[in-house]
Design a protein around this motif. Structure first.
Motif, mmCIF file in Angstrom:
data_model
loop_
_atom_site.group_PDB
_atom_site.id
_atom_site.type_symbol
_atom_site.label_atom_id
_atom_site.label_comp_id
_atom_site.label_asym_id
_atom_site.label_seq_id
_atom_site.Cartn_x
_atom_site.Cartn_y
_atom_site.Cartn_z
ATOM 1 N N TYR A 25 46.168 -45.211 20.248
ATOM 2 C CA TYR A 25 44.945 -44.412 20.135
ATOM 3 C C TYR A 25 44.913 -43.322 21.203
ATOM 4 N N GLY A 26 45.341 -43.675 22.416
ATOM 5 C CA GLY A 26 45.358 -42.689 23.486
ATOM 6 C C GLY A 26 46.303 -41.536 23.188
ATOM 7 N N TRP A 27 47.489 -41.847 22.639
ATOM 8 C CA TRP A 27 48.454 -40.800 22.290
ATOM 9 C C TRP A 27 47.895 -39.902 21.189
ATOM 10 N N ALA A 28 47.276 -40.510 20.187
ATOM 11 C CA ALA A 28 46.697 -39.722 19.096
ATOM 12 C C ALA A 28 45.586 -38.818 19.623
ATOM 13 N N ALA A 29 44.738 -39.347 20.524
ATOM 14 C CA ALA A 29 43.664 -38.533 21.087
ATOM 15 C C ALA A 29 44.221 -37.387 21.918
ATOM 16 N N LEU A 30 45.279 -37.661 22.684
ATOM 17 C CA LEU A 30 45.887 -36.617 23.504
ATOM 18 C C LEU A 30 46.454 -35.502 22.636
ATOM 19 N N VAL A 31 47.117 -35.869 21.552
ATOM 20 C CA VAL A 31 47.681 -34.865 20.649
ATOM 21 C C VAL A 31 46.578 -34.034 20.007
ATOM 22 N N VAL A 32 45.489 -34.681 19.609
ATOM 23 C CA VAL A 32 44.380 -33.958 18.975
ATOM 24 C C VAL A 32 43.750 -32.988 19.970
ATOM 25 N N VAL A 33 43.512 -33.438 21.202
ATOM 26 C CA VAL A 33 42.903 -32.561 22.212
ATOM 27 C C VAL A 33 43.820 -31.384 22.522
ATOM 28 N N LEU A 34 45.114 -31.667 22.707
ATOM 29 C CA LEU A 34 46.061 -30.590 22.971
ATOM 30 C C LEU A 34 46.119 -29.605 21.808
ATOM 31 N N ALA A 35 46.082 -30.129 20.600
ATOM 32 C CA ALA A 35 46.106 -29.258 19.430
ATOM 33 C C ALA A 35 44.886 -28.348 19.418
ATOM 34 N N GLY A 36 43.720 -28.901 19.760
ATOM 35 C CA GLY A 36 42.514 -28.075 19.808
ATOM 36 C C GLY A 36 42.600 -26.980 20.859
ATOM 37 N N VAL A 37 43.115 -27.332 22.046
ATOM 38 C CA VAL A 37 43.259 -26.336 23.103
ATOM 39 C C VAL A 37 44.230 -25.241 22.686
ATOM 40 N N LEU A 38 45.361 -25.632 22.109
ATOM 41 C CA LEU A 38 46.377 -24.650 21.709
ATOM 42 C C LEU A 38 45.875 -23.740 20.598
ATOM 43 N N LEU A 39 45.116 -24.290 19.677
ATOM 44 C CA LEU A 39 44.542 -23.450 18.626
ATOM 45 C C LEU A 39 43.517 -22.477 19.202
ATOM 46 N N ALA A 40 42.761 -22.923 20.217
ATOM 47 C CA ALA A 40 41.811 -22.020 20.866
ATOM 48 C C ALA A 40 42.535 -20.908 21.618
ATOM 49 N N VAL A 41 43.647 -21.272 22.281
ATOM 50 C CA VAL A 41 44.433 -20.260 22.983
ATOM 51 C C VAL A 41 45.012 -19.261 21.991
ATOM 52 N N ARG A 42 45.504 -19.756 20.876
ATOM 53 C CA ARG A 42 46.119 -18.876 19.878
ATOM 54 C C ARG A 42 45.102 -17.923 19.252
ATOM 55 N N GLY A 43 43.878 -18.399 19.078
ATOM 56 C CA GLY A 43 42.876 -17.595 18.390
ATOM 57 C C GLY A 43 41.942 -16.839 19.312
ATOM 58 N N PRO A 44 40.754 -17.378 19.583
ATOM 59 C CA PRO A 44 39.729 -16.604 20.312
ATOM 60 C C PRO A 44 40.127 -16.240 21.739
ATOM 61 N N LEU A 45 40.826 -17.111 22.449
ATOM 62 C CA LEU A 45 41.179 -16.787 23.832
ATOM 63 C C LEU A 45 42.183 -15.637 23.904
ATOM 64 N N THR A 46 43.167 -15.645 23.004
ATOM 65 C CA THR A 46 44.132 -14.536 22.976
ATOM 66 C C THR A 46 43.468 -13.244 22.538
ATOM 67 N N ASP A 47 42.618 -13.315 21.532
ATOM 68 C CA ASP A 47 41.939 -12.105 21.060
ATOM 69 C C ASP A 47 41.076 -11.491 22.160
ATOM 70 N N ALA A 48 40.337 -12.334 22.880
ATOM 71 C CA ALA A 48 39.468 -11.822 23.943
ATOM 72 C C ALA A 48 40.293 -11.229 25.084
ATOM 73 N N ALA A 49 41.388 -11.906 25.452
ATOM 74 C CA ALA A 49 42.236 -11.394 26.527
ATOM 75 C C ALA A 49 42.908 -10.087 26.121
ATOM 76 N N ALA A 50 43.354 -9.999 24.874
ATOM 77 C CA ALA A 50 43.980 -8.763 24.396
ATOM 78 C C ALA A 50 42.994 -7.598 24.449
ATOM 79 N N GLU A 51 41.735 -7.851 24.073
ATOM 80 C CA GLU A 51 40.717 -6.807 24.148
ATOM 81 C C GLU A 51 40.437 -6.420 25.599
ATOM 82 N N GLY A 52 40.438 -7.418 26.492
ATOM 83 C CA GLY A 52 40.245 -7.130 27.898
ATOM 84 C C GLY A 52 41.353 -6.251 28.460
ATOM 85 N N TRP A 53 42.586 -6.536 28.080
ATOM 86 C CA TRP A 53 43.703 -5.715 28.544
ATOM 87 C C TRP A 53 43.664 -4.321 27.916
#
Length: 331
Positions: A25-53
Motif C-alpha cells: 500500500y505504501g509503494w502504491a501511495a508513493l507512486v500515485v503521489v509522485l505521479a500527481g507531482v510529475l503531472l503538475a510539473v508537466r502541466g501548470p507549473l511548466t506553463d507558469a514558469a515558461a510565461e514567467g521566463w
C-alpha cells in the motif's frame, strides 16, 4: 513437479502479499503521489514558469522597471527538483525495505523457518520473495520514470532553468537505468538480509550496496559508448555539451595531456590545440541501455548470490530438512 507443490505456489504468493500488505500500500501511495507531482510539473507549473521566463526575457534591454512572475519560476525549479530527487531515491527505498522487511525481519523473527516447515522449500520461498516484488517494483518505477521524462521534456526550450539531459539525477530519472537500479536494490537488500538475518543492519547495508552500484554505474557511464572529440585553439574552449569524458590539450606530438599540463608556472610551448571528449545528446539512449544492461547484470549476480547463501545456510532445500524455528521467534 507434483500437484501439491504446484498448488503451494499461489498460496505462497498470497501469504507474501498479506504479510507485506503495508509495504504494498505504501509503494502504491508513493507512486500515485509522485505521479500527481510529475503531472503538475508537466502541466501548470511548466506553463507558469515558461510565461514567467517570457516576461523576464521581454524585459531585457528596457530602461524602465519591468515585472515578471518570479514565484512561478522558483516554484517550477523547486518542485521539479523534488520530483527528480524522489524518482532517483526509489531504488534506495526498495533496497532498504528488501533488506529490513523482505528477508532480514523474516529470518530474525523466524517467519521464514515457519514457512519452510509448511511445504514451502527455502528456494521457492526466496524465488517468490524476489519475483513478486520485482514485478511490483518494475511497474511502479517504470510509471514514475515515464512521467518524469514527460515532465522534463515539457520544460525543454521553454524554461531557461530546466536541467539538461546530462544532469546526473535527470539522466537516471528519465530512463530505464532507475528501474534497473531498483531491481538491483531489491536483490542487494535481499542478499544483505540473508547474510545478516537482522532487520536494521540489513536495511542499512542494502542501501549502502545499492549506493555502491549506483556510483559504479555513474563512473562507467561515460565510457560505455564511443565518445566524440572536438578541437579548438589553445585559448578557446572546445565546443560540445554533454557528458564529459576527458578534456585537456593536444601537444605537437599528438598526445593528449590534462588541463593541469599548463599553468602559470609551466608554459605550454608544446601545446597546439585544446580538446574536449564527450557524449552528445544523440548518445542518450545507447548510454541508457548499456547502463541499464550493466546494472541488470549486477542484479543477476546478486540474485545468484542470494540463492547460494540460502543454500549454504539451509543445506538441502527439502522442507523436511529445514532448520527449526529459533527459540523465542514469532510464529
Amino acid at each position: 513437479m507434483t500437484t501439491a507443490s504446484t498448488g503451494n505456489r499461489p498460496r505462497t504468493v498470497r501469504w507474501l502479499l498479506r504479510l507485506h500488505r503495508p509495504a504494498l500500500y505504501g509503494w502504491a501511495a508513493l507512486v500515485v503521489v509522485l505521479a500527481g507531482v510529475l503531472l503538475a510539473v508537466r502541466g501548470p507549473l511548466t506553463d507558469a514558469a515558461a510565461e514567467g521566463w517570457r516576461q523576464y526575457n521581454a524585459c531585457q534591454g528596457e530602461d524602465t522597471a519591468c515585472s515578471y512572475d518570479q514565484d512561478a519560476i522558483l516554484r517550477y525549479k523547486d518542485w521539479s527538483g523534488y520530483a527528480t530527487f524522489a524518482v532517483t531515491a526509489l531504488p534506495f527505498l526498495v533496497a532498504g525495505w528488501a533488506g529490513g522487511a523482505l528477508t532480514g525481519r523474516e529470518l530474525e523473527t523466524g517467519t521464514a523457518w515457519l514457512g519452510w516447515t509448511q511445504s514451502t522449500s527455502p528456494a521457492r520461498w526466496l524465488a517468490v520473495r524476489l519475483a513478486v516484488p520485482a514485478a511490483v517494483v518494475t511497474a511502479g518505477a517504470a510509471v514514475t520514470v515515464w512521467l518524469h521524462h514527460l515532465a522534463w521534456s515539457a520544460g525543454q526550450g521553454r524554461v531557461d532553468t530546466a536541467k539538461e539531459w546530462y544532469d546526473r539525477f535527470v539522466f537516471h530519472a528519465n530512463g530505464p537505468s532507475t528501474v534497473a537500479l531498483a531491481l538491483a536494490g531489491l536483490a542487494a537488500g535481499a542478499l544483505c538480509g540473508l547474510l545478516l538475518r537482522r532487520t536494521l543492519p540489513a536495511l542499512l547495508l542494502g542501501v549502502v550496496v545499492t549506493a555502491v552500484v549506483r556510483l559504479a554505474a555513474e563512473f562507467a557511464l561515460p565510457h560505455l559508448w564511443p565518445a566524440v572529440t572536438r578541437l579548438a585553439g589553445t585559448d578557446q574552449v572546445a565546443n560540445g555539451s554533454g557528458i564529459t569524458v576527458d578534456e585537456g590539450y593536444v601537444t605537437r606530438s599528438g598526445a593528449h595531456v590534462p588541463l593541469s599540463h599548463c599553468a602559470w608556472d609551466r608554459p605550454c610551448a608544446d601545446v597546439v590545440a585544446r580538446f574536449h571528449t564527450y557524449q552528445p545528446r544523440s548518445h542518450y539512449w545507447p548510454l541508457q541501455l548499456t547502463t541499464s544492461a550493466l546494472i541488470l547484470a549486477v542484479a543477476a549476480l546478486l540474485v545468484a548470490a542470494c540463492f547460494l547463501v540460502l543454500r549454504r545456510r539451509t543445506g538441502a532445500t527439502h522442507t523436511a530438512q529445514a532448520p527449526a524455528v529459533p527459540t523465542g521467534a514469532a510464529v
